[in-house]
Design a protein around this motif. Structure first.
Motif, PDB file in Angstrom:
ATOM      1  N   GLY A 127      31.312  -2.067  51.672  1.00  0.00           N
ATOM      2  CA  GLY A 127      31.698  -1.377  50.679  1.00  0.00           C
ATOM      3  C   GLY A 127      33.324  -0.679  49.898  1.00  0.00           C
ATOM      4  O   GLY A 127      33.239   0.166  49.861  1.00  0.00           O
ATOM      5  N   ILE A 128      33.647  -1.838  49.536  1.00  0.00           N
ATOM      6  CA  ILE A 128      34.227  -1.430  49.228  1.00  0.00           C
ATOM      7  C   ILE A 128      34.832  -0.873  47.849  1.00  0.00           C
ATOM      8  O   ILE A 128      35.394   0.356  47.288  1.00  0.00           O
ATOM      9  N   ARG A 129      33.640  -0.620  47.044  1.00  0.00           N
ATOM     10  CA  ARG A 129      33.282  -0.043  45.711  1.00  0.00           C
ATOM     11  C   ARG A 129      33.519   1.700  46.504  1.00  0.00           C
ATOM     12  O   ARG A 129      33.747   2.122  45.452  1.00  0.00           O
ATOM     13  N   ARG A 130      31.960   2.117  47.346  1.00  0.00           N
ATOM     14  CA  ARG A 130      32.342   2.785  47.286  1.00  0.00           C
ATOM     15  C   ARG A 130      33.878   3.855  47.895  1.00  0.00           C
ATOM     16  O   ARG A 130      34.342   4.933  48.167  1.00  0.00           O
ATOM     17  N   SER A 131      34.713   3.320  49.040  1.00  0.00           N
ATOM     18  CA  SER A 131      35.562   3.302  49.106  1.00  0.00           C
ATOM     19  C   SER A 131      36.657   3.450  48.836  1.00  0.00           C
ATOM     20  O   SER A 131      37.153   5.179  48.363  1.00  0.00           O
ATOM     21  N   ARG A 132      36.909   2.472  47.439  1.00  0.00           N
ATOM     22  CA  ARG A 132      37.544   3.098  46.533  1.00  0.00           C
ATOM     23  C   ARG A 132      37.027   4.269  45.498  1.00  0.00           C
ATOM     24  O   ARG A 132      37.567   5.076  45.022  1.00  0.00           O
ATOM     25  N   GLN A 133      36.367   4.574  45.598  1.00  0.00           N
ATOM     26  CA  GLN A 133      35.311   6.072  44.336  1.00  0.00           C
ATOM     27  C   GLN A 133      36.267   7.034  45.832  1.00  0.00           C
ATOM     28  O   GLN A 133      36.342   7.742  45.154  1.00  0.00           O
ATOM     29  N   ARG A 134      35.960   6.861  46.946  1.00  0.00           N
ATOM     30  CA  ARG A 134      36.346   7.827  47.435  1.00  0.00           C
ATOM     31  C   ARG A 134      38.279   8.227  47.667  1.00  0.00           C
ATOM     32  O   ARG A 134      37.775   9.119  47.116  1.00  0.00           O
ATOM     33  N   MET A 135      38.539   6.973  47.465  1.00  0.00           N
ATOM     34  CA  MET A 135      40.111   7.322  47.429  1.00  0.00           C
ATOM     35  C   MET A 135      40.387   7.612  45.527  1.00  0.00           C
ATOM     36  O   MET A 135      41.455   8.673  45.919  1.00  0.00           O
ATOM     37  N   LEU A 136      39.311   7.674  44.914  1.00  0.00           N
ATOM     38  CA  LEU A 136      39.605   7.859  43.411  1.00  0.00           C
ATOM     39  C   LEU A 136      39.896   9.878  43.558  1.00  0.00           C
ATOM     40  O   LEU A 136      40.445   9.946  43.034  1.00  0.00           O
ATOM     41  N   ASP A 137      38.922  10.014  44.672  1.00  0.00           N
ATOM     42  CA  ASP A 137      38.658  11.685  44.868  1.00  0.00           C
ATOM     43  C   ASP A 137      40.050  12.859  45.005  1.00  0.00           C
ATOM     44  O   ASP A 137      40.419  13.071  44.770  1.00  0.00           O
ATOM     45  N   LEU A 138      40.709  11.179  46.194  1.00  0.00           N
ATOM     46  CA  LEU A 138      41.822  11.577  47.009  1.00  0.00           C
ATOM     47  C   LEU A 138      42.993  11.422  46.413  1.00  0.00           C
ATOM     48  O   LEU A 138      43.360  12.370  46.210  1.00  0.00           O
ATOM     49  N   SER A 139      43.396  10.406  44.827  1.00  0.00           N
ATOM     50  CA  SER A 139      44.391  10.212  44.113  1.00  0.00           C
ATOM     51  C   SER A 139      44.527  11.700  43.583  1.00  0.00           C
ATOM     52  O   SER A 139      45.589  11.313  42.907  1.00  0.00           O
ATOM     53  N   SER A 140      44.115  12.562  43.522  1.00  0.00           N
ATOM     54  CA  SER A 140      44.758  13.783  41.782  1.00  0.00           C
ATOM     55  C   SER A 140      45.854  14.027  42.801  1.00  0.00           C
ATOM     56  O   SER A 140      46.633  14.662  42.444  1.00  0.00           O
TER      57      SER A 140
END
Length: 207
Positions: A127-140
């Motif tokens: 699930g790391i790819r999905r988790s990283r996409q979610r983290m990118l959305d939060l990283s703003s």
């Protein structure tokens, strides 16, 4: 849970450091330890420390005379080399843009033989790819970087600051089929691959 382990609790004494202190809940608990003489609570935002942090310390009945707020980034600690007995990086490594440098900077201020405790909740390999996409959305607004358990171990090993002990802090599913499945996957060595792993405590003994 860490304090319930006699061997680990014995490492917490003297001057201690809470890196990425945030709301200062951990700082408050550390300040109440009899063997702890001072706690440095490090966070990037001085305003957050002096407002939310100070309120939490009061609510938790912390020994505020032991606490010093330090507003700085993870990689530039205004502390003398070898001045800290134990350091905590709890749920903070994933906020660092340069985690190896962060670990090395924390190690710089920890005495030889002292301890660095790192707590993280890794993500599953599948699930790391999905988790990283979610983290990118939060990283703003805040830096959020997702790691697997093996990646965290790799980063810590590359920091090369001392011997590493890795302990799983179990957070198993509720009783029933899900817990059974988790146990089976763990036995097969697939838990971290297919499921979100439990928390891991990485314990570094400073060289």
């Amino acid at each position: 849970r860490l304090l319930d382990d006699p061997e680990l609790a014995a490492r917490i004494h003297g001057s201690v450091l809470d890196v990425g202190a945030g709301s200062c809940v951990l700082t408050a608990e550390l300040s109440k330890r009899r063997d702890v003489s001072q706690v440095f609570a490090v966070d990037l935002s001085e305003r957050f420390l002096t407002t939310t942090g100070a309120s939490v310390l009061a609510h938790c009945e912390a020994m505020t005379d032991k606490v010093t707020f330090v507003a700085t980034d993870f990689n530039h600690l205004p502390l003398k080399a070898g001045s800290i007995d134990a350091a905590f990086i709890f749920a903070a490594i994933h906020h660092s843009l340069s985690p190896i440098k962060t670990i090395q900077e924390v190690a710089r201020v920890v005495k030889p033989g002292g301890t660095i405790f790192i707590l993280e909740n890794p993500h599953s390999v599948m699930g790391i790819r999905r988790s990283r996409q979610r983290m990118l959305d939060l990283s703003s607004q805040n830096t959020e970087i997702a790691y697997t358990r093996a990646e965290l171990e790799y980063l810590i090993a590359n920091a090369n600051v001392g011997a590493l002990d890795v302990r799983r802090w179990d957070v198993l599913s509720r009783p029933g089929p899900r817990r059974w499945v988790r146990h089976v996957l763990r036995w097969c060595g697939l838990e971290d691959v297919l499921l979100n792993p439990p928390n891991y405590l990485f314990i570094i003994t400073r060289r």
